[in-house]
Design a protein around this motif. Structure first.
Motif, PDB file in Angstrom:
ATOM      1  N   ASP A 102      12.913 106.864  78.607  1.00 51.32           N
ATOM      2  CA  ASP A 102      12.897 107.992  77.676  1.00 51.32           C
ATOM      3  C   ASP A 102      13.458 109.266  78.286  1.00 51.32           C
ATOM      4  OD1 ASP A 102      10.667 107.964  79.368  1.00 51.32           O
ATOM      5  OD2 ASP A 102       9.467 109.186  77.998  1.00 51.32           O
ATOM      6  N   THR A 103      13.506 109.347  79.618  1.00 52.45           N
ATOM      7  CA  THR A 103      14.018 110.558  80.266  1.00 52.45           C
ATOM      8  C   THR A 103      15.330 110.324  81.010  1.00 52.45           C
ATOM      9  OG1 THR A 103      12.758 110.160  82.306  1.00 52.45           O
ATOM     10  CG2 THR A 103      11.679 111.445  80.564  1.00 52.45           C
ATOM     11  N   LEU A 104      15.695 109.072  81.225  1.00 50.61           N
ATOM     12  CA  LEU A 104      16.885 108.745  82.006  1.00 50.61           C
ATOM     13  C   LEU A 104      18.144 108.998  81.188  1.00 50.61           C
ATOM     14  CD1 LEU A 104      17.749 107.404  84.758  1.00 50.61           C
ATOM     15  CD2 LEU A 104      17.773 105.228  83.517  1.00 50.61           C
ATOM     16  N   THR A 105      19.058 109.799  81.732  1.00 51.62           N
ATOM     17  CA  THR A 105      20.317 110.049  81.046  1.00 51.62           C
ATOM     18  C   THR A 105      21.363 109.019  81.475  1.00 51.62           C
ATOM     19  OG1 THR A 105      21.234 111.497  82.766  1.00 51.62           O
ATOM     20  CG2 THR A 105      19.795 112.518  81.100  1.00 51.62           C
ATOM     21  N   LEU A 106      22.423 108.920  80.694  1.00 51.21           N
ATOM     22  CA  LEU A 106      23.499 107.989  81.031  1.00 51.21           C
ATOM     23  C   LEU A 106      24.133 108.366  82.360  1.00 51.21           C
ATOM     24  CD1 LEU A 106      25.300 105.596  80.308  1.00 51.21           C
ATOM     25  CD2 LEU A 106      26.752 107.176  78.999  1.00 51.21           C
ATOM     26  N   ALA A 107      24.290 109.651  82.613  1.00 50.66           N
ATOM     27  CA  ALA A 107      24.880 110.091  83.879  1.00 50.66           C
ATOM     28  C   ALA A 107      24.004 109.690  85.064  1.00 50.66           C
ATOM     29  CB  ALA A 107      25.080 111.607  83.864  1.00 50.66           C
ATOM     30  N   GLN A 108      22.681 109.832  84.908  1.00 53.27           N
ATOM     31  CA  GLN A 108      21.773 109.434  85.981  1.00 53.27           C
ATOM     32  C   GLN A 108      21.785 107.918  86.180  1.00 53.27           C
ATOM     33  OE1 GLN A 108      18.200 111.169  84.408  1.00 53.27           O
ATOM     34  NE2 GLN A 108      18.520 113.134  85.451  1.00 53.27           N
ATOM     35  N   TRP A 109      21.789 107.181  85.088  1.00 56.85           N
ATOM     36  CA  TRP A 109      21.877 105.714  85.142  1.00 56.85           C
ATOM     37  C   TRP A 109      23.106 105.289  85.938  1.00 56.85           C
ATOM     38  CZ3 TRP A 109      19.532 101.152  83.564  1.00 56.85           C
ATOM     39  CH2 TRP A 109      20.362 100.046  83.359  1.00 56.85           C
ATOM     40  N   ARG A 110      24.253 105.874  85.583  1.00 60.56           N
ATOM     41  CA  ARG A 110      25.508 105.517  86.247  1.00 60.56           C
ATOM     42  C   ARG A 110      25.491 105.917  87.717  1.00 60.56           C
ATOM     43  NH1 ARG A 110      29.646 107.240  81.319  1.00 60.56           N
ATOM     44  NH2 ARG A 110      29.570 105.205  80.234  1.00 60.56           N
ATOM     45  N   GLU A 111      24.884 107.055  88.016  1.00 61.29           N
ATOM     46  CA  GLU A 111      24.808 107.487  89.409  1.00 61.29           C
ATOM     47  C   GLU A 111      24.021 106.493  90.253  1.00 61.29           C
ATOM     48  OE1 GLU A 111      23.118 111.225  92.135  1.00 61.29           O
ATOM     49  OE2 GLU A 111      22.522 111.032  90.021  1.00 61.29           O
ATOM     50  N   ILE A 112      22.884 106.030  89.747  1.00 63.70           N
ATOM     51  CA  ILE A 112      22.041 105.105  90.513  1.00 63.70           C
ATOM     52  C   ILE A 112      22.731 103.750  90.669  1.00 63.70           C
ATOM     53  CG2 ILE A 112      19.826 103.890  90.526  1.00 63.70           C
ATOM     54  CD1 ILE A 112      18.702 106.402  89.007  1.00 63.70           C
ATOM     55  N   LEU A 113      23.393 103.277  89.613  1.00 60.66           N
ATOM     56  CA  LEU A 113      24.136 102.023  89.734  1.00 60.66           C
ATOM     57  C   LEU A 113      25.316 102.167  90.691  1.00 60.66           C
ATOM     58  CD1 LEU A 113      22.328 101.102  87.364  1.00 60.66           C
ATOM     59  CD2 LEU A 113      24.334  99.926  86.433  1.00 60.66           C
ATOM     60  N   THR A 114      25.941 103.342  90.695  1.00 60.79           N
ATOM     61  CA  THR A 114      27.049 103.570  91.619  1.00 60.79           C
ATOM     62  C   THR A 114      26.581 103.529  93.060  1.00 60.79           C
ATOM     63  OG1 THR A 114      28.329 104.862  90.025  1.00 60.79           O
ATOM     64  CG2 THR A 114      28.789 105.255  92.351  1.00 60.79           C
ATOM     65  N   VAL A 115      25.482 104.209  93.344  1.00 58.58           N
ATOM     66  CA  VAL A 115      24.970 104.258  94.713  1.00 58.58           C
ATOM     67  C   VAL A 115      24.603 102.862  95.213  1.00 58.58           C
ATOM     68  CG1 VAL A 115      23.009 105.026  96.127  1.00 58.58           C
ATOM     69  CG2 VAL A 115      24.160 106.634  94.598  1.00 58.58           C
ATOM     70  N   ASN A 116      24.030 102.040  94.365  1.00 58.15           N
ATOM     71  CA  ASN A 116      23.486 100.759  94.809  1.00 58.15           C
ATOM     72  C   ASN A 116      24.410  99.566  94.571  1.00 58.15           C
ATOM     73  OD1 ASN A 116      20.451 101.255  95.596  1.00 58.15           O
ATOM     74  ND2 ASN A 116      20.828 102.509  93.792  1.00 58.15           N
ATOM     75  N   LEU A 117      24.962  99.455  93.372  1.00 59.07           N
ATOM     76  CA  LEU A 117      25.735  98.266  93.023  1.00 59.07           C
ATOM     77  C   LEU A 117      27.235  98.459  93.230  1.00 59.07           C
ATOM     78  CD1 LEU A 117      25.684  95.389  91.948  1.00 59.07           C
ATOM     79  CD2 LEU A 117      25.626  96.320  89.617  1.00 59.07           C
ATOM     80  N   ASP A 118      27.777  99.574  92.741  1.00 59.71           N
ATOM     81  CA  ASP A 118      29.207  99.815  92.930  1.00 59.71           C
ATOM     82  C   ASP A 118      29.568  99.883  94.409  1.00 59.71           C
ATOM     83  OD1 ASP A 118      29.268  99.964  90.205  1.00 59.71           O
ATOM     84  OD2 ASP A 118      29.883 102.068  90.084  1.00 59.71           O
ATOM     85  N   SER A 119      28.693 100.485  95.217  1.00 58.62           N
ATOM     86  CA  SER A 119      28.984 100.599  96.650  1.00 58.62           C
ATOM     87  C   SER A 119      29.094  99.229  97.302  1.00 58.62           C
ATOM     88  CB  SER A 119      27.902 101.424  97.350  1.00 58.62           C
ATOM     89  OG  SER A 119      26.641 100.761  97.307  1.00 58.62           O
ATOM     90  N   THR A 120      28.244  98.295  96.866  1.00 60.77           N
ATOM     91  CA  THR A 120      28.295  96.940  97.413  1.00 60.77           C
ATOM     92  C   THR A 120      29.618  96.268  97.071  1.00 60.77           C
ATOM     93  OG1 THR A 120      25.891  96.757  97.262  1.00 60.77           O
ATOM     94  CG2 THR A 120      27.124  94.701  97.415  1.00 60.77           C
ATOM     95  N   PHE A 121      30.053  96.438  95.825  1.00 60.27           N
ATOM     96  CA  PHE A 121      31.347  95.893  95.414  1.00 60.27           C
ATOM     97  C   PHE A 121      32.497  96.545  96.180  1.00 60.27           C
ATOM     98  CE2 PHE A 121      35.087  96.990  92.843  1.00 60.27           C
ATOM     99  CZ  PHE A 121      35.697  95.744  92.782  1.00 60.27           C
ATOM    100  N   LEU A 122      32.507  97.874  96.224  1.00 60.95           N
ATOM    101  CA  LEU A 122      33.645  98.585  96.820  1.00 60.95           C
ATOM    102  C   LEU A 122      33.804  98.274  98.301  1.00 60.95           C
ATOM    103  CD1 LEU A 122      33.353 102.073  95.075  1.00 60.95           C
ATOM    104  CD2 LEU A 122      35.147 100.363  94.727  1.00 60.95           C
ATOM    105  N   VAL A 123      32.695  98.263  99.040  1.00 59.30           N
ATOM    106  CA  VAL A 123      32.787  97.978 100.476  1.00 59.30           C
ATOM    107  C   VAL A 123      33.211  96.527 100.701  1.00 59.30           C
ATOM    108  CG1 VAL A 123      31.483  97.808 102.628  1.00 59.30           C
ATOM    109  CG2 VAL A 123      31.169  99.796 101.138  1.00 59.30           C
ATOM    110  N   SER A 124      32.657  95.605  99.927  1.00 56.87           N
ATOM    111  CA  SER A 124      33.040  94.194 100.068  1.00 56.87           C
ATOM    112  C   SER A 124      34.520  94.010  99.743  1.00 56.87           C
ATOM    113  CB  SER A 124      32.193  93.324  99.138  1.00 56.87           C
ATOM    114  OG  SER A 124      30.823  93.415  99.463  1.00 56.87           O
ATOM    115  N   HIS A 125      34.968  94.655  98.691  1.00 52.51           N
ATOM    116  CA  HIS A 125      36.383  94.566  98.285  1.00 52.51           C
ATOM    117  C   HIS A 125      37.299  95.102  99.378  1.00 52.51           C
ATOM    118  CE1 HIS A 125      40.072  95.775  96.092  1.00 52.51           C
ATOM    119  NE2 HIS A 125      39.787  94.745  95.304  1.00 52.51           N
ATOM    120  N   ALA A 126      36.925  96.252  99.937  1.00 50.37           N
ATOM    121  CA  ALA A 126      37.754  96.852 100.981  1.00 50.37           C
ATOM    122  C   ALA A 126      37.726  96.044 102.270  1.00 50.37           C
ATOM    123  CB  ALA A 126      37.285  98.280 101.248  1.00 50.37           C
TER     124      ALA A 126
END
Length: 252
Positions: A102-126
């Protein structure tokens, strides 16, 4: 086969504190030459020396895990310094903030997924072009929250960590023909980390520990031991696994 990483090279993201620092130290103790990443605060000379092992003290590389071009540059720099990569430990992650739907914004959602999940993808890809066939090992840091949903306010964090489970299994299948393994660690309650120092109250810590059958909280060294094993030849046929580290608190 022995647990000896002499001659191997390893990149540990977020390797300056908490679990990352313990993993970096354990890898160097096992004989690997290690590079660690930091975002804004470079580790001190004393800290780098303390993390050193038989192959010398770690190389420190700045990394902004949310910037694809920066990740490519930083991982390439680390690989060049080490002369290629055998081991990648994707340790970057964090709760960022507690927020319910109820309080989580889309920007905050994306930030947390970026820190945790996107980083795993990006480092593995690189890292992929630099990983050696046969000895390549990727170890992703997930969390018990990926199984259980975590404590209140961990919606986005738990989602990201569950995503790491799927990413790990799919990538394991992709890279198995090259002799590269991809596994994940799912730590439970690990004390002496920035995560719990920031987001967990003393009462909550005590209540959690009371529910752990082992009778104690985990330590960063408990996670580091599993990471070193997965990085070694002893675990060369372990691929696509999620290893829970929680003192028998949870089984999946």
């Amino acid at each position: 086969m022995i647990l000896d990483l002499t001659g191997r090279t390893a990149l540990v993201t977020g390797g300056g504190v908490g679990i990352g620092a313990a993993v970096a130290a354990a890898l160097t103790d096992a004989g690997a030459r290690v590079a660690i990443t930091y975002r804004s605060h470079p580790p001190t000379e004393e800290a780098l020396t303390a993390l050193g092992g038989p192959a010398g003290r770690p190389v420190a590389v700045q990394l902004d895990s949310a910037d694809e071009a920066a990740v490519e540059r930083s991982v390439g720099e680390a690989a060049a310094e080490l002369g290629g990569l055998d081991i990648v430990v994707n340790n970057i992650g964090g709760l960022v903030r507690r927020a319910t739907l109820d309080t989580l914004t889309l920007a905050q959602w994306r930030e947390i997924l970026t820190v945790n999940l996107d980083s795993t993808f990006l480092v593995s890809h690189a890292a992929l072009p630099h990983l050696r066939d046969g000895t390549g090992r990727i170890v992703n840091l997930a969390s018990l929250a990926g199984h259980t949903g975590g404590h209140p306010g961990a919606l986005a964090y738990a989602t990201a960590k569950a995503g790491i489970f799927g990413f790990t299994r799919a990538l394991a299948k992709e890279l198995a023909p090259r002799g590269i393994t991809v596994n994940a660690l799912a730590p439970g309650f690990i004390e002496a980390t920035p995560f719990h120092d920031t987001f967990t109250t003393a009462d909550s810590k005590a209540a959690t520990i009371r529910d752990i059958p082992a009778g104690r909280a985990g330590t960063p060294l408990d996670v580091a031991g599993a990471a070193v094993w997965l990085a070694s030849d002893l675990a060369s046929y372990v691929n696509g696994a999620v290893i829970d580290i929680n003192g028998a608190q949870y089984f999946h």
